[in-house]
Structure formats: structure tokens, C-alpha cells
Motif scaffolding. Structure first.
Motif, PDB file in Angstrom:
ATOM      1  N   SER A   1      19.130  19.666 135.711  1.00  0.00           N
ATOM      2  CA  SER A   1      18.345  19.631 134.471  1.00  0.00           C
ATOM      3  C   SER A   1      16.878  19.324 134.754  1.00  0.00           C
ATOM      4  O   SER A   1      15.976  19.903 134.128  1.00  0.00           O
ATOM      5  CB  SER A   1      18.918  18.582 133.516  1.00  0.00           C
ATOM      6  OG  SER A   1      20.223  18.932 133.118  1.00  0.00           O
TER       7      SER A   1
ATOM      8  N   TRP B   1      15.172  22.387 136.008  1.00  0.00           N
ATOM      9  CA  TRP B   1      14.790  23.305 134.928  1.00  0.00           C
ATOM     10  C   TRP B   1      13.566  22.800 134.166  1.00  0.00           C
ATOM     11  O   TRP B   1      12.722  23.594 133.739  1.00  0.00           O
ATOM     12  CB  TRP B   1      15.950  23.538 133.967  1.00  0.00           C
ATOM     13  CG  TRP B   1      15.543  24.457 132.844  1.00  0.00           C
ATOM     14  CD1 TRP B   1      15.297  24.133 131.552  1.00  0.00           C
ATOM     15  CD2 TRP B   1      15.256  25.852 132.971  1.00  0.00           C
ATOM     16  NE1 TRP B   1      14.893  25.230 130.836  1.00  0.00           N
ATOM     17  CE2 TRP B   1      14.857  26.311 131.688  1.00  0.00           C
ATOM     18  CE3 TRP B   1      15.301  26.755 134.017  1.00  0.00           C
ATOM     19  CZ2 TRP B   1      14.508  27.635 131.438  1.00  0.00           C
ATOM     20  CZ3 TRP B   1      14.957  28.085 133.779  1.00  0.00           C
ATOM     21  CH2 TRP B   1      14.560  28.509 132.501  1.00  0.00           C
ATOM     22  N   SER B   2      13.443  21.505 134.006  1.00  0.00           N
ATOM     23  CA  SER B   2      12.293  20.959 133.274  1.00  0.00           C
ATOM     24  C   SER B   2      10.980  21.313 133.965  1.00  0.00           C
ATOM     25  O   SER B   2       9.934  21.417 133.313  1.00  0.00           O
ATOM     26  CB  SER B   2      12.420  19.441 133.116  1.00  0.00           C
ATOM     27  OG  SER B   2      12.210  18.773 134.351  1.00  0.00           O
TER      28      SER B   2
ATOM     29  N   GLU C   1      10.729  25.403 133.393  1.00  0.00           N
ATOM     30  CA  GLU C   1      10.633  25.866 132.007  1.00  0.00           C
ATOM     31  C   GLU C   1       9.188  26.106 131.585  1.00  0.00           C
ATOM     32  O   GLU C   1       8.302  25.294 131.816  1.00  0.00           O
ATOM     33  CB  GLU C   1      11.268  24.843 131.065  1.00  0.00           C
ATOM     34  CG  GLU C   1      11.419  25.330 129.642  1.00  0.00           C
ATOM     35  CD  GLU C   1      12.208  24.363 128.781  1.00  0.00           C
ATOM     36  OE1 GLU C   1      12.629  24.769 127.688  1.00  0.00           O
ATOM     37  OE2 GLU C   1      12.413  23.197 129.214  1.00  0.00           O
ATOM     38  N   GLY C   2       8.991  27.272 130.960  1.00  0.00           N
ATOM     39  CA  GLY C   2       7.675  27.637 130.465  1.00  0.00           C
ATOM     40  C   GLY C   2       6.793  28.324 131.483  1.00  0.00           C
ATOM     41  O   GLY C   2       5.721  28.826 131.141  1.00  0.00           O
TER      42      GLY C   2
ATOM     43  N   ALA D   1      10.835  30.815 135.137  1.00  0.00           N
ATOM     44  CA  ALA D   1      11.851  30.346 134.190  1.00  0.00           C
ATOM     45  C   ALA D   1      12.689  31.511 133.651  1.00  0.00           C
ATOM     46  O   ALA D   1      12.599  31.878 132.487  1.00  0.00           O
ATOM     47  CB  ALA D   1      11.193  29.591 133.043  1.00  0.00           C
TER      48      ALA D   1
ATOM     49  N   PRO E   1      15.745  33.229 132.001  1.00  0.00           N
ATOM     50  CA  PRO E   1      16.844  32.764 131.142  1.00  0.00           C
ATOM     51  C   PRO E   1      18.185  32.743 131.860  1.00  0.00           C
ATOM     52  O   PRO E   1      19.014  31.859 131.613  1.00  0.00           O
ATOM     53  CB  PRO E   1      16.826  33.773 129.983  1.00  0.00           C
ATOM     54  CG  PRO E   1      15.419  34.266 129.937  1.00  0.00           C
ATOM     55  CD  PRO E   1      14.970  34.319 131.367  1.00  0.00           C
TER      56      PRO E   1
ATOM     57  N   LYS F   1      18.555  29.586 133.709  1.00  0.00           N
ATOM     58  CA  LYS F   1      18.862  28.458 132.800  1.00  0.00           C
ATOM     59  C   LYS F   1      20.350  28.420 132.476  1.00  0.00           C
ATOM     60  O   LYS F   1      20.978  27.347 132.496  1.00  0.00           O
ATOM     61  CB  LYS F   1      18.055  28.611 131.505  1.00  0.00           C
ATOM     62  CG  LYS F   1      18.401  27.581 130.418  1.00  0.00           C
ATOM     63  CD  LYS F   1      18.087  26.156 130.864  1.00  0.00           C
ATOM     64  CE  LYS F   1      18.032  25.155 129.715  1.00  0.00           C
ATOM     65  NZ  LYS F   1      19.296  24.976 129.008  1.00  0.00           N
TER      66      LYS F   1
END
Length: 292
Positions: free
Chosen positions: A202, A205-206, A209-210, A214, A216, A219
Motif C-alpha cells: 500500500s 502505491w501511495s 499514485e498520481g 501509476a 490501474p 493497483k
């Protein structure tokens, strides 16, 4: 308003079942066949005409979808039913069966049933996108004769990319799946490295992300890894099959990473991970590390 074509779906596994369900919800008359009849019985209340024989499903259908497990199975079943095709019907071969099987199927059909329109139409997407009609169809063949097929594609996908003569789509599908498989292997190793250095999936991913990395898809697979739930969207064993098809298609091209993945994923399949999602390669690597 154009009348909706009658559709036959041969193969009611995860993807074929999703295609049939979406077509039924959108008012199409759908016949279905699967070697294991139970796979389609839940669609009968929605209107599916579930056939005992593949030829029975094909008879009178304007569009026939083949979504079967591999090239050998696809060629055999379609050879068995080709005489039952309605004159001028459209055959949409939508499984990932590779270049050799696709070319052989096209040649055989051209000789035996030249009236039948052959559309090579594998898809980009897995179980959940298919259930939500969010797959992308990679189509090739005579688009000028594919009006009925395009009506069907509109009902089961978010769009269609046309790639030229029949056979081109199966080639592109191998390219796409080679990338997807390589990404899954790299992602699994990246998570293992992150965990060794004190971070969770997690947290990884943080950071992604953005930004431009990133994806999908990444994710979704990171969520699987975090939750430890590898319910298959794409079985590892079928991804391994696709990796082998891509390698065979590459001829003499040097693809060392793909070679290594094929060997590793074969070991994972033999260790019991074949029926889980391909993201379970992470779990296999973790287990093997602990046992080493």
C-alpha cells in the motif's frame, strides 16, 4: 433500427460467461454451449438457450463467438461445427490461441466455408472488466463485412481497435500479454524488495499514485497482494500458456526475461499456483524465499 443478430457463445468460462450475460442484458437472443453444462445454467433464467451440442448452438446464429481454452480445442470444436454455420454467418474467434492456430483456423475456414466472415478478435482485459463490458477488443479481418460483429462488440466492450487483416489481432494480443506478464513479475519482485526494506504494498502505491507509473492494473494487483486474495481474474496457468505462445511467435528474437518467467511460472504451476490469479506469483516467490 438494425435488428440485433442472434449470437452463439461457444465456451462459457469466465470470459465467455461474461459476454453471454452482457448480451442477454442488452436484449440479444443468445445460445450458449460449454463442455461442462453447469457453467451456463445460471444464465438460463436470463434467457440463454443452453445447448447440449456446440453444433446446436451454432445453427441459425448470425454471429458465433469462440472463447475456448486453447488453439487445439478451438480448431477441433470449430471443425466439428463448421457445417452447421448459417450461410454468411460471422465467426469471432476471441480466445488467445496464438498465431499458428489462428492462421490454421483461417485457412481451414476459408477452404471449407468461404461464405463465413472470420473476425480475429481477442480481448484486452480480464474477468471483472469483461463482466462490466469494459474490455477492449482487438479486431482484424474484413471490417466492411463485420456490421453484425460490431453490434456484438458494442454490447460487450468499451471499444474496438481494428488492426488490419485477420491474424493481426492475435499477434498484437501476444505483444500485450507479454507486457502484462512481465509487469506482473516485476511488480511482485518490487513488492518483495519493498517489504525487505520496511514498506508495504500500500505504501508503494501511495508513492506511485498520481504519477506516470501509476497503472490501474498495477493497483489492482497490489490490492490482491495486500489482501492475500488471489481469486483468479486471469489464471496463472493461462498466463503461462500465453507467455509460451509469445515466445514461440518471437522466432529468434532474444527475450531472456520472458524465458526466465516461463521457467519460473512453470515451477509455480507445479507447486499448485496455476489455478490462482497470476498475481499469486508473488506468494510463490515469498514461499520459496522462506523455504530456501
Amino acid at each position: 433500427m438494425n435488428q440485433q443478430p442472434v449470437v452463439a457463445v461457444l465456451g462459457l468460462g469466465a470470459m465467455g460467461h461474461a459476454f453471454a450475460a452482457n448480451l442477454l442484458r442488452k436484449g440479444f437472443a443468445v445460445r450458449g454451449w460449454n463442455r461442462t453444462r453447469a457453467r451456463g445454467e445460471d444464465l438460463v433464467p436470463l434467457g440463454l438457450a443452453l445447448s447440449e451440442r456446440a453444433a446446436q448452438a451454432v445453427e441459425g446464429a448470425d454471429v458465433v463467438i469462440a472463447m475456448l481454452s486453447d488453439g487445439e480445442t478451438t480448431q477441433k470444436i470449430l471443425a466439428d461445427v463448421q457445417s452447421a454455420f448459417k450461410p454468411g454467418a460471422t465467426l469471432c474467434q476471441m480466445g488467445t490461441i496464438g498465431m499458428e492456430a489462428t492462421d490454421a483456423l483461417l485457412a481451414q475456414l476459408t477452404q471449407a466455408r468461404p461464405d463465413v466472415v472470420f473476425i480475429d478478435a481477442p480481448v484486452s482485459g480480464t474477468k471483472a472488466p469483461a463482466e462490466n463490458a469494459q474490455i477492449l477488443i482487438l479486431a482484424s479481418g474484413e471490417r466492411s463485412r463485420a456490421q453484425a460483429a460490431e453490434q456484438v462488440f458494442s454490447a460487450i466492450s468499451k471499444g474496438t481497435v481494428w488492426l488490419g487483416e485477420a491474424g493481426a489481432s492475435s499477434r498484437m494480443k501476444l505483444v500485450v500479454n507479454s507486457w502484462l506478464i512481465g509487469m506482473m513479475q516485476s511488480l511482485s519482485e518490487t513488492v518483495i524488495l519493498a517489504e525487505k526494506l520496511g514498506f508495504t504494498a500500500s505504501e508503494l502505491w501511495s508513492v506511485l499514485e498520481g504519477g506516470p507509473l501509476a497503472a490501474p492494473y498495477a493497483k489492482a494487483k497490489l490490492d490482491m497482494i495486500s489482501g492475500g486474495d488471489f481469486t483468479p481474474q486471469m489464471h496463472l496457468i493461462w498466463a503461462l500458456k500465453d507467455a509460451r505462445l509469445a515466445k514461440e511467435a518471437s522466432a529468434d528474437a532474444r527475450l531472456p526475461a520472458l524465458d526466465n518467467i516461463i521457467a519460473l511460472w512453470q515451477q509455480a504451476a507445479e507447486a499448485g499456483y496455476g489455478e490462482q490469479d497470476l498475481a499469486s506469483i508473488y506468494q510463490y516467490l515469498k514461499t520459496e524465499t522462506k523455504e530456501a
